[in-house]
Scaffold this active site. Structure first.
Site, PDB file in Angstrom:
ATOM      1  N   GLU A 229       0.834  -1.185   0.000  1.00 45.45           N
ATOM      2  CA  GLU A 229       0.000   0.000   0.000  1.00 45.45           C
ATOM      3  C   GLU A 229       0.883   1.255   0.000  1.00 45.45           C
ATOM      4  OE1 GLU A 229      -3.563   0.719   0.103  1.00 45.45           O
ATOM      5  OE2 GLU A 229      -3.321  -1.203  -0.891  1.00 45.45           O
TER       6      GLU A 229
ATOM      7  N   HIS B  75      -3.397   4.350  -5.051  1.00 47.55           N
ATOM      8  CA  HIS B  75      -4.514   3.467  -4.727  1.00 47.55           C
ATOM      9  C   HIS B  75      -5.762   4.274  -4.370  1.00 47.55           C
ATOM     10  CE1 HIS B  75      -5.892  -0.582  -2.753  1.00 47.55           C
ATOM     11  NE2 HIS B  75      -6.599  -0.240  -3.807  1.00 47.55           N
TER      12      HIS B  75
END
Length: 317
Positions: free
Chosen positions: A264, A284
């Site tokens: 992430e 993201h």
């Protein structure tokens, strides 16, 4: 039941309180932790008495689940569940639900944000204007008539295909099974190798699992046209990003739009894609719009309510 929300759902606290109110009115306890702390020991202290957990897209370590002897159910406010220790959950009989469908529109729209930005060189155009230059070298191309490949014809893939059709693209798809909705939309299914070789734009919409890890590897990338675009708003491990970066550096493909990575964001600054040309990176955000965050919060709490009624919904096992 003791219900614990372990991370922010990116909606106002008032919304969380309103969604939790029916649960507390029914006699259940509810606690929300939204400070972003991901230390496993902190998570264990917060979750250890829970019967039900609500989480979003941050990894839920197996050691946290192991430390929750009463845990019976996890509501995941996300589509994918590869960040949940699913094998452990199955072993312990913990049911897991996701929130599939909350971000179909937002993901599909970002796909086209990335496609148009690459086709029309929008980042370079912005830079040119700010530095006093003109459009020299910045004439892009239309996507009308282009062959648009959808890898994974689930709900998000089909919504992306609908937008591609509206832009006048020819539609192609790859999936383990053909869907009638895709055929009705005009999608022609191809083997993955043929889709990679024929399409001008390739958009990925598959989950991350053992069969999709590096599905788009160096060999698949070598099959792409030198002008083709690769868009990944699915999951990072689906693409061999080192191979993709090399192809971009060597000018073997036209460009890439990447929203997901092996980890992430923030990603390491030495990540191979950070220095790759003709590559637009986003942190993201495909799933994250004001509208989709509200919908997923509602779905996550609805999952809990239905579980408590004995009618678990959106189960992933």
């Amino acid at each position: 039941m003791n219900i614990v929300l372990l991370e922010s759902l990116a909606v106002p606290q008032a919304d969380i309180e309103a969604l939790a109110a029916p649960l507390t009115a029914a006699g259940h306890s509810f606690c929300a932790y939204t400070d972003g702390n991901r230390d496993p020991q902190v998570l264990i202290q917060r979750a250890k008495e829970a019967d039900i957990l609500l989480v979003a897209n941050s990894p839920l370590p197996a050691q946290v689940v192991e430390a929750c002897p009463n845990l019976k159910y996890i509501s995941v406010a996300f589509t994918g569940v590869d960040h949940i220790p699913m094998d452990l959950c199955r072993e312990r009989g913990i049911q897991v639900s996701n929130c599939a469908g909350y971000s179909n529109e937002s993901v599909a729209e970002l796909v086209f944000g990335l496609v148009l930005s690459l086709a029309r060189q929008l980042p370079a155009c912005d830079s040119a204007v700010r530095s006093g230059r003109d459009k020299s070298g910045l004439v892009g191309y239309e996507i009308r008539g282009k062959k648009f490949g959808i890898v994974g014809t689930g709900a998000i893939g089909l919504r992306t295909a609908e937008l591609a059709k509206a832009f006048g693209c020819q539609l192609y798809g790859y999936s383990h099974s053909q869907r009638q909705e895709a055929l009705d939309l005009g999608i022609t299914y191809l083997p993955l190798e043929e889709l990679m070789a024929q399409c001008d734009i390739i958009s990925l919409h598959v989950p991350s699992n053992g069969s999709t890890h590096h599905l788009i590897d160096a060999g698949m990338i070598r099959r792409m046209k030198p002008t083709a675009l690769l868009i990944n708003t699915a999951r990072g491990p689906v693409v061999d990003n080192a191979a993709l970066a090399q192809a971009l550096q060597e000018g073997r493909i036209g460009g890439a739009g990447i929203d997901v990575f092996e980890v992430e964001p923030p990603i390491p600054q030495d990540h191979p894609l950070c220095g790759a040309p003709r590559c637009i990176l986003t942190p993201h955000v495909a799933f994250a719009t004001a509208q989709s965050m509200v919908v997923r919060a509602q779905m996550a709490f609805e999952n809990v309510d239905l579980y408590l009624q004995g009618r678990p919904h959106n189960l992933m096992q």
